[in-house]
Design a protein around this motif. Sequence first.
Motif: not given
Length: 281
Positions: A27-33, A74-80, A102-105, A123-127
Motif C-alpha cells: 500500500r502506498v499512501d500520500g504523505h501530508a496530502f 481511494e483518496s490518496d492511497e493505492f493497494s497492490f 518510487s515508480i508510483f511517486t 512543491y514535490p508530492p511524496s508517498f
Amino acid sequence: MAGSKFAYVKNFELPDPLLPGTFMVLRVDGHAFHRLSEEHNFTKPNDERALQLMDHAARDVMNEFKDIVLAFGESDEFSFLFRKSTTLYNRRQAKILTTVTSIFTSSYVYNWPKYLPNTPLKYPPSFDGRIVLYPSAKDVRNYFSWRQADTHINNLYNTVFWALVLQGGETTTQAHATLRGTVSSTKHEMMFSRFGINYTDISPRYRKGSILVRMEIPPEPEADVEPASGKISEVIESGADPTSKPKTAKKNVKIRTFIELLHCDLIGDEFWEARPHLLSE
C-alpha cells in the motif's frame, strides 16, 4: 569487479526476504496530502482530476510489474496485490517496496500537468509505503473489503461535511460539531432534507473507489494451414523409429493481459467469483 579492502562493509547488509507462500499486499499512501490538496485548491469533497491522476500512477505500476493482479485506490492511497507465487526481486522487501513506491511517486509527479494543467505544482508530492503479508485468500478479501468500507465511510462523512460548509454556511469547526456522534442514516437524511443530495446518485468512483484488475486476453485459435500439395511431410530424426508418431513441438504461449478500471462492489462474492485468477495459488 575486483574486490577491495573496503568490500567487507557489504557484510552489514542484512537479507530481508518476505515469507514465501503468502499473499503480498503493498500500500502506498500520500504523505501530508491534506496540505497538498489545500495548497493546490482540490475540489471538495472529491477532485475528479486528482483521482484520475492516482489511477494513472497505479496503472503505470501495474504495467511495470506483471505480478500485480489487482489494485484498489481511494483518496490518496493505492493497494497492490501480487500473485501469491511472485518471486519478484527474490521477494526482497526493501527492493520491492522502494521500487514500487518510487515508480508510483514519479508517475504522479510526471503526469500531474496532464490532469491538472492549470495548477502548477508548488512543491514535490511524496508517498510512503508498506508491505503486509496475508496467509489466506480470505484474509486478502477481507483486506480489500476493509479498504472499500473505509472508502464509503470517509466519502459519506466528507460529502455531508462539505455540504454543510459550502452550501450550509457553517465553518469547518461547526460542521465537525454538527456531525459528531451521527450515524449513517442521520447523514443520509441530513444530505437529502437540507441539500437535496441523494447519496446513491453520487458517482461510484467516489463511493466505491477505483479497482484496477489484470485480465487475461484469450489466445486466438491457430488456423489449420495445409501445404499446396495437400500432403503433410514429416521430418523424422535420425535413429528414430519410423513407425512411431512424430513429436509435436510445444509452443510457449505468452499470455497477454490488459488492465481494466472498475468502480464496483468487491465486498460481496460476485466480484471474486467472476475473477478466480486473482486469488489462485
